[in-house]
Design an enzyme around this catalytic site. Structure first.
Site, PDB file in Angstrom:
ATOM      1  N   HIS A  28      -1.263   6.196  -7.964  1.00  0.00           N
ATOM      2  CA  HIS A  28      -1.956   6.726  -6.693  1.00  0.00           C
ATOM      3  C   HIS A  28      -3.000   8.262  -7.093  1.00  0.00           C
ATOM      4  O   HIS A  28      -2.611   9.039  -7.425  1.00  0.00           O
ATOM      5  CB  HIS A  28      -1.040   7.261  -5.688  1.00  0.00           C
ATOM      6  N   LYS A  84      -9.010   1.826   5.026  1.00  0.00           N
ATOM      7  CA  LYS A  84      -7.940   2.223   5.962  1.00  0.00           C
ATOM      8  C   LYS A  84      -7.642   1.520   7.099  1.00  0.00           C
ATOM      9  O   LYS A  84      -8.988   1.059   7.692  1.00  0.00           O
ATOM     10  CB  LYS A  84      -8.089   3.753   6.176  1.00  0.00           C
TER      11      LYS A  84
END
Length: 398
Positions: free
Chosen positions: A313, A182
């Site tokens: 995903h 991230k």
């Protein structure tokens, strides 16, 4: 609490394909699952809505809806009321029912909660279809045509630098050839330091993807990617608000870093707009958020027609099976300690195994995803109190 729904008479009920049994009942159960590694201060659990569908021949199918933070009760309510009231008495063929149900629910929204709830029924119907022939999902969808590659993924923006580097080291030890982290820290310098540290930890030979989770505007994204491109990025995921297509058009002109998106795009029509605009290099449909397997396959075929890679995903146990039906190998996401198997909620061995960076399909019927009757993390979790009515059923009369 049990609720009853009266279906249309057999003489007037729509039946879909002539040889498909009709749906007799749909029941749901809300399961709250604490995460082993919280995804942030406000995401310490995920919610599953287990769905069980029965047809008029007595066969059962098992599916689920899913959300990591909010909306589980709303999705369950859509399933228990509007979806069940429409579906009971109709064809159990998922490809027949899906477009009819979507049109029926469209007034409530074309995607988001609508499609998340629809996925619960769609997955259960595909499971039911496969179980009728004692087949697995991959076989039912035409057989395995490739062997997916698994990449290590972390929801780790809140990790300290030492914790982040330790996680990257675990990915290397596990044998992953690609990893994702991230970005989107308040200070760009912190992102640069963290990406640099992960690149040093995994070495130059592994692919490194970064995910901003929609945290940037167009100017922030341009500055960040200018600073981070030196670390040889395989893609930047969700650099901008997912529904801001004009901003993605601008960003495409301002960066050479490949762009990935799709976890927050919910319909085939919206994917088509991004693909036609030429602003996406990797599409990442979430099989639950787009409405299930039926919609996922349409989106994957659409991406293929544009020559764009699909990388499903999350939801390793489901995404891995879908990816195995692709003609060419694709990347499948494995968030550390967040698969259903790792969370301990499955009632049987997982339908997939990970060996190094390779995903292997195991022997099983249907989706191979059934949740334990009383998972160790059921119903109560850090996200809130248990649902006062966690299980409901809609039936047609006998």
């Amino acid at each position: 609490m049990t609720q009853h729904h009266t279906a249309p008479d057999a003489a007037t009920a729509p039946t879909g394909t002539a040889d498909a049994p009709r749906i007799r009942s749909l029941s749901t159960r809300l399961i709250r699952v604490p995460l082993l590694r919280p995804w942030g201060p406000d995401v310490r659990s995920i919610s599953l809505i287990e769905t069980v569908v029965r047809d008029d021949e007595g066969a059962e199918g098992f599916g689920f809806s899913w959300t990591p933070s909010i909306g589980a009760h709303a999705a369950q309510a859509l399933l228990d009321h509007d979806i069940a009231a429409f579906a009971v008495g109709r064809s159990s063929d998922p490809e027949v029912l899906w477009p009819e149900l979507w049109r029926h629910l469209h007034e409530a929204g074309s995607g988001g909660l609508t499609t998340i709830a629809m996925a619960g029924l769609d997955l259960a119907l595909w499971d039911l279809s496969a179980r009728r022939t004692s087949s697995g999902l991959v076989e039912t969808l035409g057989g395995q045509r490739s062997r997916p590659e698994v990449y290590g993924s972390g929801v780790n923006l809140h990790y300290s630098l030492d914790e982040l580097m330790a996680q990257a080291g675990r990915w290397v030890d596990a044998g992953f050839d690609a990893v994702k982290m991230k970005v989107g820290s308040p200070r760009l310098a912190d992102d640069v330091e963290r990406v640099s540290a992960v690149r040093d930890t995994i070495g130059p030979g592994r692919r490194l993807m970064i995910d901003a989770n929609q945290r940037w505007n167009i100017d922030q994204a341009e500055r960040a990617l200018d600073a981070l491109a030196e670390f040889d990025l395989a893609w930047i995921e969700e650099p901008l608000r997912a529904d801001d297509l004009p901003a993605h058009v601008l960003l495409r002109e301002r960066t050479t870093v490949p762009i990935a998106l799709g976890e927050n795009v919910h319909t085939r029509y919206r994917f088509d707009e991004f693909l036609r605009a030429g602003v996406v290099d990797v599409v990442q449909p979430n099989a639950v958020r787009v409405g299930g397997i039926t919609a996922f396959r349409e989106i994957a075929a659409l991406a293929e027609s544009f020559g764009v890679q699909v990388a499903p995903h999350l939801l390793l146990e489901l995404s891995g099976q879908l990816a195995a039906t692709f003609d060419s190998p694709t990347l499948v996401e494995s968030v550390e300690d967040a698969s259903f198997d790792a969370l301990g909620v499955l009632a049987a061995p997982a339908p997939v195994r990970v060996h190094g960076s390779t995903l292997v399909i195991t022997e099983h019927d249907g989706l191979g995803i059934r949740f334990a009757a009383a998972p160790s993390a059921t119903a109560t979790g850090p996200a809130g109190p248990p649902d006062p009515s966690p299980s409901t059923t809609k039936r047609m009369p006998r």
